[in-house]
Design an enzyme around this catalytic site. Structure first.
Site, short mmCIF file in Angstrom:
data_model
loop_
_atom_site.label_atom_id
_atom_site.label_comp_id
_atom_site.label_asym_id
_atom_site.label_seq_id
_atom_site.Cartn_x
_atom_site.Cartn_y
_atom_site.Cartn_z
N LYS A 1 54.35 13.33 66.85
CA LYS A 1 53.62 13.14 65.58
C LYS A 1 53.99 14.22 64.57
O LYS A 1 54.24 13.91 63.41
CB LYS A 1 52.11 13.19 65.82
CG LYS A 1 51.67 12.62 67.15
CD LYS A 1 51.46 11.14 67.12
CE LYS A 1 51.39 10.61 68.55
NZ LYS A 1 50.84 9.30 68.69
N ASP B 1 45.81 18.94 76.18
CA ASP B 1 46.72 17.92 75.66
C ASP B 1 46.83 18.16 74.15
O ASP B 1 45.87 17.99 73.41
CB ASP B 1 46.14 16.53 75.95
CG ASP B 1 47.04 15.42 75.44
OD1 ASP B 1 48.07 15.72 74.80
OD2 ASP B 1 46.71 14.24 75.68
N TRP C 1 41.79 9.43 75.62
CA TRP C 1 42.94 8.55 75.40
C TRP C 1 43.17 7.77 76.69
O TRP C 1 43.37 8.39 77.75
CB TRP C 1 44.15 9.41 75.06
CG TRP C 1 45.38 8.70 74.67
CD1 TRP C 1 45.51 7.65 73.80
CD2 TRP C 1 46.71 9.00 75.12
NE1 TRP C 1 46.83 7.28 73.69
CE2 TRP C 1 47.59 8.10 74.48
CE3 TRP C 1 47.24 9.95 76.00
CZ2 TRP C 1 48.96 8.11 74.69
CZ3 TRP C 1 48.60 9.97 76.20
CH2 TRP C 1 49.45 9.06 75.55
C1 LIG Z 1 46.06 12.19 73.06
C2 LIG Z 1 47.51 11.97 73.21
N1 LIG Z 1 48.19 12.70 74.09
C3 LIG Z 1 49.50 12.58 74.26
C4 LIG Z 1 50.23 11.68 73.53
C5 LIG Z 1 51.69 11.65 73.84
O1 LIG Z 1 52.55 11.11 73.02
P1 LIG Z 1 54.11 11.09 73.25
O2 LIG Z 1 54.38 10.88 74.70
O3 LIG Z 1 54.59 9.96 72.42
O4 LIG Z 1 54.65 12.40 72.78
C6 LIG Z 1 49.57 10.87 72.59
C7 LIG Z 1 50.27 9.84 71.81
O5 LIG Z 1 49.73 8.96 71.22
C8 LIG Z 1 48.18 11.04 72.42
O6 LIG Z 1 47.48 10.32 71.53
#
Ligand SMILES: Cc1ncc(COP(=O)(O)O)c(C=O)c1O
Length: 395
Positions: free
Chosen positions: A246, A211, A130
């Site tokens: 999510k 993660d 990511w």
């Molecule tokens: C791989 C990954 N890690 C972490 C996140 C963290 O998301 P958030 O900060 O919105 O909880 C996301 C969100 O798209 C993600 O795709």
């Protein structure tokens, strides 16, 4: 002073989603940003969240700061959700956690802890990963190394290459793993492969950093956590960055947890104290609303059961879309798209060239990333045929 600053380009993914919104073509298809969408193309509010919110609004007596580590019901509920009810690490009290603003906040707190413990640590990230991992962890001052992960030709994890690369990870290094539903490729490790990586961590001394942003959207809440839980059994220490964006649909409320599994209770307490000091120098106190909702859901059997069944329906729908899309693409193109059905979570690389992804956008108003990463949850009964025909046309 300030007028020296130049305008920076918009985030690529957010920019593409905006371009799709502005596209007047009624047949347009938005497969860009990683949010769950239902058959109507809406990102829904869970019924359990709605109910928890009504109760919270009715009962809330104060808007005073939260405790610095966050809401206790949320922390306890999340720890059990991540590590399992029978977790020996939890029983031995060698787990410390702090509430964080989203998974991103949790990743950042994890990075601050790594930097405090080992300023020269290298963080090994999968190729690809990511893209936000780089600014989130890099701005703390950590260095990166890359391990091979996804094989575009085979549409699968290249596990031999991953192991080969991770043989170079040593004590003082961190290996960042996607807990499930790999973003961007959707190709996950099998449990056997998790075991191999766990044994490498135990033998070589590197620290796993997991993660975990999509628990419940691959195969289910428990199944998706199997790799993490196995890792916890086999390595003395690890870090988890969890998100409720999510799996509870709490994207905009910014709800996450930074969790540390440590050698003993004293070390767990030390890490929480370090995390609190790190949070204090970045944003001071955690936001309340989303974590209070999640805490209510996780501590009420009725709300938990409502939430779980809605999440299971989401998960089933994503997996159904994967099968459906595979079928339609194969019918339209005569090619093999079996990999889509094997992958987990919301993302998949369709295996198109940048040129083909651009043609889809220009000629068919089908929006995916230049890498041909799609959000499977953007597919629905109304657009699946059009999408399959458009993809077949650019192949
Ligand atoms: C791989 C990954 N890690 C972490 C996140 C963290 O998301 P958030 O900060 O919105 O909880 C996301 C969100 O798209 C993600 O795709």
């Amino acid at each position: 002073m300030l007028d020296k600053l130049e305008r920076l380009p918009a985030d690529t993914i957010l920019g593409l989603a905006a371009a799709c919104r502005a596209d007047p073509n009624p047949a347009k298809v938005d497969l860009t940003i990683g949010i769950y969408m239902d058959e109507q193309g809406l990102c829904p509010v869970f019924e359990a969240v709605r109910q928890a919110q009504q109760a919270l609004v009715a009962e809330e007596l104060t808007k005073a700061y939260m405790p610095p580590a966050g809401d206790e019901a949320f922390i306890q509920g999340m720890q059990r959700l991540l590590l399992g009810e029978g977790s020996s690490a939890l029983r031995d009290q060698r787990v410390g956690s702090v509430q964080a603003p989203g998974g991103c906040g949790a990743l950042r707190i994890g990075a601050e802890i790594i930097r405090a413990a080992a300023p020269d640590a290298r963080v090994w990230v999968s190729d690809p990963t990511w893209p936000v991992h780089f600014p989130l962890l890099g701005s703390v001052g950590l260095r990166f190394a890359t391990y091979r992960y996804y094989d575009p030709a085979g549409h699968d994890v290249n596990f031999d290459a991953m192991v080969e690369d991770l043989k170079q990870a040593t004590a003082g290094d961190v290996v960042l793993l996607h807990g499930c539903c790999h973003n961007p490729c959707g190709a996950d490790l099998s449990l056997e492969q998790w075991a191999v990586v766990a044994d490498m961590a135990a033998r070589q001394g590197f620290t796993p950093f997991i993660d975990f942003a999509y628990q419940g959207l691959g195969d289910g809440l428990e199944q998706d956590a199997a790799g993490l839980r196995l890792m916890v059994e086999r390595v003395p220490e690890l870090i988890v960055a969890a998100s409720c964006s999510k799996n509870m649909g709490l994207y905009r409320e910014r709800v996450g947890l930074a969790l540390f599994v440590c050698r003993d209770e004293a070390n767990a307490q030390a890490l929480v104290s370090q995390a609190l000091v790190a949070a204090r120098r970045i944003y001071s106190m955690p936001p309340a609303h989303g974590a209070l909702l999640a805490g209510r859901i996780l501590s009420s059997p009725a709300l938990t059961s409502s939430w779980r069944s809605e999440l299971e329906a989401m998960c089933r729908r994503i997996n159904g879309l994967r099968s459906g899309l595979r079928l339609k693409l194969e019918q339209a193109s005569g090619r093999d798209f079996g990999f889509i059905e094997k992958e987990k979570g919301m993302f998949s690389f369709l295996g198109l060239s940048t040129e083909q992804a651009l043609r889809l956008r220009r000629d068919y108003s089908v929006y995916m990333l230049d890498s041909s990463r799609i959000n499977v949850a953007g597919v629905n009964a109304a657009n699946i045929d059009y999408l399959a025909r458009a993809v077949a046309a650019v192949l």
